[in-house]
Design an enzyme around this catalytic site. Structure first.
Site, mmCIF file in Angstrom:
data_model
loop_
_atom_site.group_PDB
_atom_site.id
_atom_site.type_symbol
_atom_site.label_atom_id
_atom_site.label_comp_id
_atom_site.label_asym_id
_atom_site.label_seq_id
_atom_site.Cartn_x
_atom_site.Cartn_y
_atom_site.Cartn_z
ATOM 1 N N PHE A 280 0.820 -1.322 -0.177
ATOM 2 C CA PHE A 280 0.026 -0.082 0.201
ATOM 3 C C PHE A 280 0.868 1.273 -0.070
ATOM 4 O O PHE A 280 1.691 1.527 0.939
ATOM 5 C CB PHE A 280 -0.973 -0.110 1.150
ATOM 6 N N ASP A 366 -24.403 -24.384 -10.753
ATOM 7 C CA ASP A 366 -23.149 -24.021 -10.427
ATOM 8 C C ASP A 366 -22.012 -23.862 -11.718
ATOM 9 O O ASP A 366 -22.680 -24.040 -12.940
ATOM 10 C CB ASP A 366 -22.573 -24.943 -9.378
ATOM 11 N N ASP A 478 -18.634 -15.858 -7.315
ATOM 12 C CA ASP A 478 -17.459 -16.510 -6.793
ATOM 13 C C ASP A 478 -16.069 -15.791 -6.965
ATOM 14 O O ASP A 478 -16.018 -14.859 -8.052
ATOM 15 C CB ASP A 478 -17.245 -17.825 -7.383
ATOM 16 N N ASN A 480 -12.179 -17.156 -6.870
ATOM 17 C CA ASN A 480 -11.375 -18.379 -6.230
ATOM 18 C C ASN A 480 -9.898 -18.602 -6.387
ATOM 19 O O ASN A 480 -9.087 -19.667 -6.436
ATOM 20 C CB ASN A 480 -11.839 -19.582 -7.381
ATOM 21 N N CYS A 523 -19.466 -15.596 -2.542
ATOM 22 C CA CYS A 523 -18.796 -16.882 -2.295
ATOM 23 C C CYS A 523 -17.069 -16.669 -2.878
ATOM 24 O O CYS A 523 -16.831 -16.017 -3.634
ATOM 25 C CB CYS A 523 -19.290 -17.935 -3.257
ATOM 26 N N SER A 524 -16.221 -17.434 -2.283
ATOM 27 C CA SER A 524 -14.738 -17.126 -2.543
ATOM 28 C C SER A 524 -14.137 -18.536 -2.011
ATOM 29 O O SER A 524 -13.643 -18.796 -0.992
ATOM 30 C CB SER A 524 -14.199 -16.016 -1.958
ATOM 31 N N GLY A 525 -14.445 -19.600 -2.976
ATOM 32 C CA GLY A 525 -13.697 -20.702 -2.475
ATOM 33 C C GLY A 525 -14.340 -21.192 -1.413
ATOM 34 O O GLY A 525 -13.746 -21.502 -0.260
ATOM 35 N N ASP A 531 -17.150 -11.071 4.324
ATOM 36 C CA ASP A 531 -16.729 -9.838 5.134
ATOM 37 C C ASP A 531 -18.023 -8.685 4.890
ATOM 38 O O ASP A 531 -18.936 -8.980 4.145
ATOM 39 C CB ASP A 531 -15.353 -9.315 4.768
ATOM 40 N N ASP A 545 -16.362 -24.344 1.808
ATOM 41 C CA ASP A 545 -16.597 -25.492 0.790
ATOM 42 C C ASP A 545 -16.683 -26.568 1.395
ATOM 43 O O ASP A 545 -17.125 -27.709 0.622
ATOM 44 C CB ASP A 545 -15.337 -25.373 -0.339
ATOM 45 N N GLU A 611 -34.520 -41.298 3.504
ATOM 46 C CA GLU A 611 -33.710 -39.772 3.524
ATOM 47 C C GLU A 611 -34.471 -38.561 2.749
ATOM 48 O O GLU A 611 -34.465 -37.477 3.183
ATOM 49 C CB GLU A 611 -32.361 -40.247 2.387
HETATM 50 C C1 GLA Z 1 -15.745 -22.554 -5.548
HETATM 51 C C2 GLA Z 1 -16.986 -22.557 -4.684
HETATM 52 C C3 GLA Z 1 -17.881 -23.951 -4.916
HETATM 53 C C4 GLA Z 1 -17.950 -24.118 -6.138
HETATM 54 C C5 GLA Z 1 -16.810 -24.174 -7.277
HETATM 55 C C6 GLA Z 1 -17.076 -24.248 -8.620
HETATM 56 O O1 GLA Z 1 -14.781 -23.576 -5.001
HETATM 57 O O2 GLA Z 1 -16.777 -22.233 -3.310
HETATM 58 O O3 GLA Z 1 -18.962 -23.770 -4.086
HETATM 59 O O4 GLA Z 1 -18.876 -23.180 -6.872
HETATM 60 O O5 GLA Z 1 -15.962 -22.923 -6.895
HETATM 61 O O6 GLA Z 1 -15.765 -24.099 -9.395
#
Ligand code: GLA
Length: 728
Positions: A280, A366, A478, A480, A523-525, A531, A545, A611
């Site tokens: 920074f 997805d 997402d 990743n 979402c981020s992996g 946040d 995940d 189930e």
């Molecule tokens: C990330 C997301 C998962 C899925 C994959 C798809 O890992 O967290 O939920 O969406 O990407 O590539």
């Protein structure tokens, strides 16, 4: 009045319902921090100690007075170069090579309502709900103006802080550090609570003493990150869930943040948060200004649970925006763990029809629906529907899902590009890359340079081309990988990470405005960008995940300290779990996911009839309890890190109804576990709905009640309690 100004002593006092914050523009025009803690009255400048201490420099305007030193006085916005050797909130550098600034009080204003920040998320509130204090500081020697902003939401015990730094000179200056909030607590011993993690195991609870060794927690990843969530708590040594003092700082920022905590040699504790100092160095031309992201602060003297409830309410009512604010979100079924990349339109329609028969509201398609994406090595950036793979257009797919009475959602990863993509082949310069060096790859993808307007514009147009006219109800946004190659042609490197986040927020804002009815899940992996900054744009966030119920207990426990339960994306998946192979009962998976946004991550055609029946019952139960889950107070009753049972409760704001949930994580023969509730109406009576048994609230909170003996791993329990008027 939440904000008071005492003219003679130039003392600013901020009152919330249960806390008081105080500072003083002193006789030497320095803005000193006086107090932040339980609600109190009067002026607290008597706390300041003036003493001639060795190696504590004295500001030049004090002549020979050796008793006044910024090395030990508590400060509101400490800067480098004033003789304060503790961690500064601000460091700057002028074009002629001067470092630091010595800020003096200039003026202040108090206004009704809450300030906002250009291009950045900020807590918002009506004129009747909040007040803003703006304090202006200037350095007579360096042409810089600093505006400190304080937003007060008295009813929620929330005080926000942000700073704006303006170059009032003719030459360029650089900001080398610009934090959002800094407080000095005069005395006492504290712990620092923070939330570390990694992909698949986010927000682990960590509590360590604050010592004379300065602790800096920082994300150097250009993202809030799995590793360091931008939320910390300073707590007294004996603070528990239900008693003791604690102070929270939470960033509304999705780039890298940092926190600093240290005890100084004279016993005071400094606690700070702001944008990460890593890479920074922000240039400001003449007349330009820099806005720090906002930090939200809260204080509780009734332990962590009350603190979490303040922050959750602030996010629910004053951060989340749009048509889904305050509403129960749909139960969803996501195709990821059902099919990964292996699907076509017909399979998705079958999935939709199975989902519908279970009671699901929303089918999410997805990754894998676009361009040539058949694994995670290609095509990011090419947002064109792969009609060949689907066997139909997106319009047709969405229409047919809608015809089943389901909503339809789509996964996107707008900030990324694969080298094997048309976008990268035609615009390699759109990716963040260091010239002359191969980029560092992660999931075999690169990050787009969102600090550039034309890149953001390109992705906006591409997303609109997919979404326009389809009636898509939801997107999963997402992200990743982390940023490594910080370089953008024609832009100073020290501004790239911050400008990137402005570009991201701009895109999210434009998408939100174009599709106002759309539900967006961040979402981020999993939970790498969980946040409060993202929550300004995305109603809910995929928590991790890792869908294993037992790991989720830890992840959701940590998450609940700073965020409301109803933003946590939580799904039931199959066993053995796809991530760690653990086998847990379906009931346990359902109860664990219940306090979150709730949904499924599986292929129902592989389930047994028993189930499916259980899942239908889970969804019925979730819909029955949804109002309480989405508006009630979440309390941690025990810890998955230390206790054999993880228990939590959700209580209606008026105490009239409670859901109690518990999962046994240790299987000890003949050991008896008890669960104690919290937050019930004292002296009242509660009826357990499942069996009609009546309990005194005080007994449930003091002695608790025994969990029934049950054989088997990871058994889970859920009870509902309703307050009754009288014992009879
Ligand atoms: C990330 C997301 C998962 C899925 C994959 C798809 O890992 O967290 O939920 O969406 O990407 O590539």
């Amino acid at each position: 009045m939440a904000i008071l100004y005492q003219k003679e002593k130039r003392i600013f006092t901020i009152h919330t319902k249960n806390s008081t914050y105080q500072m003083q523009a002193d006789a030497h025009d320095r803005l000193l921090h006086l107090y932040y803690g339980r609600h109190t009255e009067g002026e607290m400048d008597y706390l300041l100690i003036f003493r001639d201490r060795g190696f504590c420099g004295n500001p030049p305007d004090l002549g020979n007075d050796r008793t006044y030193s910024l090395a030990d006085l508590p400060q509101e916005f400490p800067t480098q170069g004033t003789g304060d050797f503790r961690s500064p909130a601000c460091e700057l550098e002028t074009a002629d090579g001067r470092y630091g600034c010595d800020l003096k009080f200039d003026s202040y204003t108090i206004t009704e309502g809450k300030y906002s920040l250009p291009g950045l998320p900020a807590v918002y509130a009506g004129k009747e709900e909040a007040q803003t204090l703006k304090i202006v500081l200037r350095d007579p020697a360096v042409p810089v103006r600093v505006e400190l902003y304080y937003g007060v939401l008295p009813d929620l015990d929330i005080i926000t802080r942000a700073a704006c730094i303006v170059n009032e000179g003719k030459e360029r200056i650089w900001l080398n550090r610009a934090l959002s909030a800094s407080i000095d607590i005069a005395s006492g011993d504290y712990d620092l609570v923070s939330f570390w993690g990694h992909h698949g195991l986010e927000r682990n609870f960590q509590r360590v003493p604050v010592t004379h060794t300065e602790q800096t927690l920082q994300s150097r990843r250009g993202m809030s990150s799995h590793q360091f969530n931008p939320f910390c708590i300073l707590a007294e040594k004996d603070t528990t869930e239900t008693s003791g003092s604690c102070w929270a700082m939470q960033m509304l920022y999705s780039g890298g943040s940092m926190a600093v905590a240290a005890k100084d040699p004279f016993g005071s504790t400094r606690f700070q948060m702001g944008v990460a100092a890593y890479e920074f160095r922000y240039p400001l031309e003449a007349g330009e200004s820099f806005h720090t992201p906002e930090a939200v602060m809260s204080y509780s003297r009734e332990g962590f649970s009350a603190l979490s409830i303040h922050l959750a309410d602030c996010i629910r009512q004053h951060v989340i925006r749009g048509s889904w604010k305050g509403k129960v979100t749909p139960v969803l079924l996501n195709s990821w763990e059902a099919f990964y990349f292996n699907f076509d339109g017909e399979k998705l329609l079958r999935l939709g029809s199975e989902a519908k028969s279970l009671g699901v509201d929303l089918l999410v398609l997805d990754d894998g629906w676009f361009s040539n994406r058949s694994d995670d090595n290609s095509s990011l950036g090419d947002w064109t529907v792969n009609e060949k793979k689907l066997g139909m257009s997106m319009q047709e797919l969405v229409r047919r899902i809608h015809d089943m009475g389901l909503k339809f959602g789509l996964w996107v990863e707008p900030e990324m590009v694969s080298e094997n993509s048309d976008l990268y082949r035609s615009h390699p310069d759109y990716a963040l890359r260091t010239p002359g060096r191969e980029p560092v790859r992660s999931r075999n993808q690169l990050v787009l340079d969102f600090s550039r307007r034309e890149v953001v514009d390109h992705i906006f147009d591409a997303l609109c081309a997919v979404l326009d006219g389809t009636g898509i109800d939801y997107i999963k946004w997402d992200y990743n990988r982390s940023i490594v190659d910080i370089y953008s042609a024609g832009r100073e490197t020290g501004r790239v990470l911050y400008d990137y986040i402005l570009g991201l927020y701009d895109l999210l804002d434009r998408i939100g405005k174009r599709y106002p009815a759309m539900l967006i899940e961040g979402c981020s992996g999993g939970g790498g960008r969980f946040d409060a900054g993202m929550m300004y744009y995305t109603r809910q966030t995929w928590c991790s995940d890792n869908t294993d119920a037992i790991d989720r207990l830890k992840i959701q426990y940590g998450t609940s300290f700073g965020y409301p339960a109803d933003v946590m994306g939580a799904h039931v998946s199959i066993v053995p779990n796809e991530q760690n192979g653990r086998i847990t009962p379906l009931r346990t998976r359902g109860i664990t996911a219940m306090p979150g946004t709730f949904g499924y991550e599986l292929d129902p055609s592989k389930l047994s009839e028993a189930e499916k029946k259980e899942i239908r019952a889970q969804i019925r139960m979730r819909n029955q309890d949804a109002d309480l889950i989405f508006h009630g107070d979440y309390r941690r009753l025990s810890s998955p890190f230390t206790d054999p049972v993880t228990a939590w409760s959700i209580t209606a704001k008026d105490g009239s109804r409670v859901i109690l949930s518990a999962v046994k994580t240790a299987l000890e023969f003949d050991a008896q576990q008890y669960v104690r509730l919290a937050g019930l109406t004292p002296d009242a009576w509660y009826r357990r709905e499942e069996d009609g048994v009546l309990f005194a609230a005080n007994a449930l909170m003091e002695a608790g009640f025994p969990l029934p003996a049950q054989k088997g791993d990871y058994t889970a329990y859920e009870w509902h309690f309703t307050r009754v008027d009288a014992r009879a």
